[in-house]
Design an enzyme around this catalytic site. Structure first.
Site, PDB file in Angstrom:
ATOM      1  N   THR A 121       0.775  -1.132  -0.088  1.00 55.23           N
ATOM      2  CA  THR A 121      -0.026   0.049  -0.076  1.00 55.23           C
ATOM      3  C   THR A 121       0.853   1.262   0.035  1.00 55.23           C
ATOM      4  OG1 THR A 121      -1.736  -1.079   1.238  1.00 55.23           O
ATOM      5  CG2 THR A 121      -1.738   1.247   1.227  1.00 55.23           C
ATOM      6  N   GLU A 153      -6.833 -10.286   6.464  1.00 53.76           N
ATOM      7  CA  GLU A 153      -6.166 -11.242   7.224  1.00 53.76           C
ATOM      8  C   GLU A 153      -7.110 -12.105   7.876  1.00 53.76           C
ATOM      9  OE1 GLU A 153      -3.431  -9.844   9.780  1.00 53.76           O
ATOM     10  OE2 GLU A 153      -2.157  -8.376   8.362  1.00 53.76           O
ATOM     11  N   LYS A 205      -6.907   2.058  -2.966  1.00 51.82           N
ATOM     12  CA  LYS A 205      -6.658   1.294  -1.775  1.00 51.82           C
ATOM     13  C   LYS A 205      -6.958   2.297  -0.636  1.00 51.82           C
ATOM     14  CE  LYS A 205      -5.070  -1.677   0.907  1.00 51.82           C
ATOM     15  NZ  LYS A 205      -5.706  -2.660   1.518  1.00 51.82           N
ATOM     16  N   GLY A 254     -17.489  -1.830  18.667  1.00 51.08           N
ATOM     17  CA  GLY A 254     -16.511  -2.804  19.335  1.00 51.08           C
ATOM     18  C   GLY A 254     -15.516  -1.685  19.963  1.00 51.08           C
ATOM     19  N   GLY A 258      -7.942  -2.093  14.575  1.00 50.42           N
ATOM     20  CA  GLY A 258      -6.510  -1.987  14.869  1.00 50.42           C
ATOM     21  C   GLY A 258      -5.963  -2.510  13.689  1.00 50.42           C
ATOM     22  N   CYS A 261      -3.152  -2.156   8.737  1.00 49.34           N
ATOM     23  CA  CYS A 261      -3.644  -1.114   7.602  1.00 49.34           C
ATOM     24  C   CYS A 261      -4.262  -0.061   8.101  1.00 49.34           C
ATOM     25  CB  CYS A 261      -4.479  -2.174   6.750  1.00 49.34           C
ATOM     26  SG  CYS A 261      -3.327  -3.539   5.730  1.00 49.34           S
ATOM     27  N   LYS A 322      -7.875  -8.932  15.209  1.00 50.67           N
ATOM     28  CA  LYS A 322      -9.222  -9.631  14.670  1.00 50.67           C
ATOM     29  C   LYS A 322      -9.114 -11.150  14.654  1.00 50.67           C
ATOM     30  CE  LYS A 322      -8.804  -9.194   9.712  1.00 50.67           C
ATOM     31  NZ  LYS A 322      -9.329  -8.872   8.599  1.00 50.67           N
ATOM     32  N   ARG A 329      -0.525  -6.073  15.435  1.00 50.59           N
ATOM     33  CA  ARG A 329      -0.025  -4.531  15.179  1.00 50.59           C
ATOM     34  C   ARG A 329      -1.483  -3.613  15.462  1.00 50.59           C
ATOM     35  NH1 ARG A 329       2.803  -5.595   9.514  1.00 50.59           N
ATOM     36  NH2 ARG A 329       1.426  -7.232   9.204  1.00 50.59           N
TER      37      ARG A 329
END
Ligand code: NAD
Length: 434
Positions: A121, A153, A205, A254, A258, A261, A322, A329
């Site tokens: 990216t 991911e 992106k 939530g 995080g 990205c 997640k 990260r």
């Protein structure tokens, strides 16, 4: 086709493995020799469902290999993907030093016409810069294509094998034809290849991630207001999502977003705005709301237990940013752990995949215990906090939780537990925006 993928992290390894799965010969390159050695021993350095089977199948068939030797990989490839990291610099801009270093190395290794593909990216203008850096090192012709990655991911294989779209940014006719041929096996349900100019591809992106992050922060802000006025954000979400213009994705409140990205890409886009004389007001708000959201769980805990948490111990389920990944990260769990420890509490945390990552990121601070069994850690804890909604945590044994905890309090940071069921077991339930 013969492909080299430079950078064998979450994106590079998935890209290389999935491209070899359809018959291409792929060499994955990384400068991290320990990672390459692991892969050559058949070990997968990241947690990504389904990835190990694809990697093993294709290394055994000889279509996929791993090396630190960029030079040889580039020389034998027609297509070269750049998939190295682009972390944030102090000022928020994307650090392109790895991309630029790789571009120069590719330039020096060129032995004929190649297509170089930016999968990392990167801000608008990077493909042009990569082309200049390569041209400064070689007289061989090189087309540079922007091909941003949209995989998630935890579902990366599925996303790569059946993409919603593949964005190709170039005006080089021959490169477009090669990209079309490379991606054709993943387009059997219909052509979803979007060809556009390079700058627009690079921007697509960032704009996509910015939109997704905006939806999350928007819902977190609505959730906060729901709490204040006595509405239930879950009902509100259902009411909103049934509108086809809105849809149901990324509307879940939530503990804040995080990952590797959203946080960095949003601040990089704001930086691009600033360097072009523009304040990205919406994105600044999205980031600010998210920063606040990451501290809300600790606020909920101190509201229940008081500001001084010394003598208290909290069980934390889920560390990864997640489910389905070991990536931590910018994970909200890091903020929650830090906040609880700072207030004097002890924390016992579990995660099905991210324990090693947690150890390498947070080390071994006093007061934090990392463990594997979600129920064993509950004994003597004052409350349970759900941070990451792994499938195995979604339908918990509330009776056992009630029996094990010192005080019958649960905090559901993802609104996935059945509040009525928890309360019928005698638990005090706290969700987000309910
Ligand atoms: P990562 O940190 O997991 O992997 C990057 C890899 O590149 C590392 O293994 C590192 O050793 C290697 N590397 C760095 N410099 C190198 C060099 N000079 N030569 C060879 N290898 C080198 O990163 P990632 O999560 O795979 O992300 C890569 C890029 O893709 C980033 O720009 C990211 O924003 C983007 N992206 C990531 C995701 C995601 O979900 N992780 C999704 C879409 C796009």
């Amino acid at each position: 086709m013969r492909v080299a993928v430079i950078g064998t992290g979450y994106v590079g390894l998935v890209t290389g493995a999935c491209l070899s799965e359809t018959g291409n010969h792929v060499t994955c390159v990384d400068k991290d020799s320990s990672k390459v050695e692991m892969l050559n021993r058949g070990e997968i350095p990241i947690h990504e469902p389904g990835l190990d089977a694809i990697v093993h199948r294709n290394t055994e068939s000889g279509r996929l290999d791993f090396t630190t030797d960029l030079d040889t990989a580039v020389k034998s490839a027609q297509l070269i993907f750049i998939a190295v990291g682009t972390p944030p610099r102090e000022d928020g801009s994307a650090d392109l030093s790895a991309v630029e270093a790789v571009a120069q190395q590719i330039g020096r290794a060129m032995n004929g016409r190649k297509v170089v593909i930016d999968k990392s990216t990167v801000p608008v203008g990077t493909a042009k810069r990569v082309a200049e850096l390569i041209a400064a090192e070689t007289d061989h012709e090189c087309a540079v294509v922007s091909n941003p990655e949209f995989l998630k991911e935890g579902a990366a294989i599925e996303d790569f094998m059946k993409p919603d779209r593949v964005v190709i940014g170039t005006n080089d006719f021959r490169a477009i034809e090669m990209m079309r041929a490379l991606y054709a096996p993943y387009m059997r349900r219909g052509d979803r290849l979007l060809v556009m100019d390079t700058a627009s591809a690079e921007m697509t992106k960032y704009a996509s991630n910015a939109m997704l992050a905006s939806r999350i922060s928007f819902m977190n802000e609505i959730a906060e207001l729901c709490e204040r006025v006595g509405a239930n954000v879950e009902e509100v979400r259902r009411g909103m999502a049934s509108d086809v213009r809105i849809g149901g994705h990324f509307l879940f409140p939530g503990v804040g977003y995080g990952g590797s990205c959203f946080p960095k890409d949003l601040i990089a886009l704001q930086h691009t705005g600033r360097t072009n004389g523009m304040v990205m007001r919406i994105l600044e708000a999205v980031t600010a709301v998210n920063d606040d959201q990451k501290s809300k769980m600790v606020q909920k805990v101190t509201k229940q237990f008081g500001e001084d948490l010394s003598g208290k111990t909290f069980a934390l389920w889920g560390l990864a940013f997640k489910p389905g990944t070991d990536d931590m990260r910018e994970a909200p769990a890091l903020n929650i752990i830090e906040g609880l420890l700072k207030a004097g509490a002890k924390v016992r945390a579990v995660d099905p995949a991210a324990l090693d990552m947690a150890r390498s990121l947070v080390g071994d601070p006093t007061g934090l215990t990392l463990a594997t069994d979600p129920y064993e850690i509950l004994d003597g804890c004052d409350a349970l906090i759900l941070v990451t909604e792994w499938n195995e945590y979604r339908s918990p044994d509330f009776e056992l939780i009630k029996k094990s905890l010192r005080e019958p309090v649960v905090f559901d940071g993802r609104n996935v537990w059945n509040k009525d069921l928890a309360e019928s077991e005698g638990l005090i339930y706290h969700g987000i925006g309910l």
